[in-house]
Scaffold this active site. Structure first.
Site, PDB file in Angstrom:
ATOM      1  CG  HIS A   1      -1.612  40.405  13.790  1.00 16.31           C
ATOM      2  ND1 HIS A   1      -0.709  40.007  13.279  1.00 16.31           N
ATOM      3  CD2 HIS A   1      -1.783  40.331  15.238  1.00 16.31           C
ATOM      4  CE1 HIS A   1       0.328  39.812  14.213  1.00 16.31           C
ATOM      5  NE2 HIS A   1      -0.339  40.172  15.296  1.00 16.31           N
TER       6      HIS A   1
ATOM      7  CG  HIS B   1       0.251  43.672  18.300  1.00 15.40           C
ATOM      8  ND1 HIS B   1       1.773  43.511  18.531  1.00 15.40           N
ATOM      9  CD2 HIS B   1      -0.001  42.545  18.097  1.00 15.40           C
ATOM     10  CE1 HIS B   1       2.200  42.537  18.535  1.00 15.40           C
ATOM     11  NE2 HIS B   1       1.082  41.623  18.167  1.00 15.40           N
ATOM     12  CD  GLU B   2      -3.667  41.392  18.507  1.00 13.84           C
ATOM     13  OE1 GLU B   2      -4.000  40.746  17.363  1.00 13.84           O
ATOM     14  OE2 GLU B   2      -2.923  41.415  19.238  1.00 13.84           O
TER      15      GLU B   2
END
Lengths: 242, 105
Positions: A125, A121-122
């Site tokens: 980003h 998920h990170e």
């Protein structure tokens, strides 16, 4: 390109806005405690976090899983771009654009599968930060887009994960989950109203939900991830022969 | 003629075959329904596989053209929507800087 964090904050900022940094108390330099190695070993989950992170990164490298194509956009170094810290509340992790670091919440991540998902998920980003001019701090639509992509592509919204949250649905439920989680993520780190967050997410949903870079598809399973990685390795041949 | 001899399909024929099999499988049926609310369409992978084999056997220009067209359509599908942000040419300057050099107070 802005040379300091202050310059990056263009546009009006809500009063009391802290950009979510209250959830990551160790990120504020005046709050960072000087802890001994003994304290860290006995009273924090720092070592466990480091080990699980290493496993998450190495497993993906060997199986060509989700994190690897992401890591190629800008080379990701474990020691520079990841930090295991204690966080507030139930947050599992975050991406700190000011320092180009992925923060992993060592006090809230206790299972390897959870670590794998948070890292992915990170990394989405981080990938967006590397490949585009993302205005994290004053453009809610940019934040919304990255949150939609992260929820979509990290496995956050798998049927099983949703069922463990007691959210049941089948037909197109993935999109409902992605929308809801993106809105929640925005509300956790920005002082905006629910309506503003919803409007931002809905405004960019079509574009961002269908942006599957760097995977080329939504990686629901290990074999999806395997094929995505195969396409990534094959990209030079692919584009040379169109 | 020189170029034709050194052309190769964008993917190996085995890749087209395995993409087709993967697309048709029950797991992908479920994932597609869960994500898009409908069954996936897999026929194009099979057509591409056929064209790939045809190119391998006989270097048919029609097969090559169909294959390239199919892949270009796949790429155009991905570019259907306007991007939300502007792409960079290289990662941000501070991505590689050691910590503390540009950290805010």
């Amino acid at each position: 390109p802005a040379s300091s964090w202050e310059e990056e904050r263009r546009g009006p900022v809500a009063e009391g806005e802290d950009f979510g940094y209250r959830l990551f108390p160790e990120r504020r330099s005046e709050a960072k405690p000087q802890r001994s190695f003994l304290f860290t070993s006995l009273f924090t989950f720092n070592h466990k976090c480091q080990v699980m992170l290493k496993i998450a990164l190495e497993t993906s490298r060997h199986r060509g899983g989700r994190p690897d194509p992401v890591a190629s956009a800008g080379t990701v170094h474990k020691d520079r771009h990841f930090a295991c810290e204690d966080c507030d509340g139930c947050v599992s992790g975050g991406f700190d654009a000011a320092t180009s670091q992925i923060v992993l919440c060592q006090n809230n991540i206790h299972q390897q599968s959870h670590m794998n998902r948070v890292v992915t998920h990170e990394l989405i980003h981080a990938f967006d930060h590397c490949r585009a001019h993302v205005d994290w701090f004053s453009n809610v639509k940019h934040l919304a887009c990255s949150e939609i992509r992260a929820a979509n592509l990290s496995g956050d919204c798998s049927l099983i994960n949703e069922m463990t949250r007691f959210k049941f649905g089948l037909k197109q439920h993935h999109q409902t989950c992605v929308r809801d989680r993106a809105i929640r993520s925005i509300l956790a780190v920005r002082k905006v109203s629910k309506e503003t967050a919803e409007k931002a997410v809905d405004g960019v949903f079509d574009s961002c939900f269908n942006d599957h870079e760097p995977f080329g598809r939504v990686p629901h399973s290990k074999s999806d991830a395997k094929y995505a990685y195969r396409n990534f390795q094959n990209r030079d041949r692919y584009y040379a022969n169109l | 003629m020189y170029f034709l001899l050194f052309y190769q399909p964008p993917r190996t024929c085995e890749d087209y075959w395995s993409e087709w099999k993967h697309c048709k499988g029950i797991r992908n049926l479920f994932h597609n329904y869960y994500t898009y609310g409908e069954a996936p369409s897999c026929e194009q992978w099979k057509i591409d596989y056929g064209n790939c084999r045809k190119w391998e056997k006989s270097k048919s220009p029609d097969a090559k053209e169909s294959l390239c067209k199919s892949e270009r359509v796949r790429i155009l599908e991905k570019q259907k929507y306007d991007p939300v942000w502007q792409l960079r040419k290289s990662p941000p300057r501070d991505w590689y800087l050691p910590l503390g050099q540009d950290k805010p107070k």
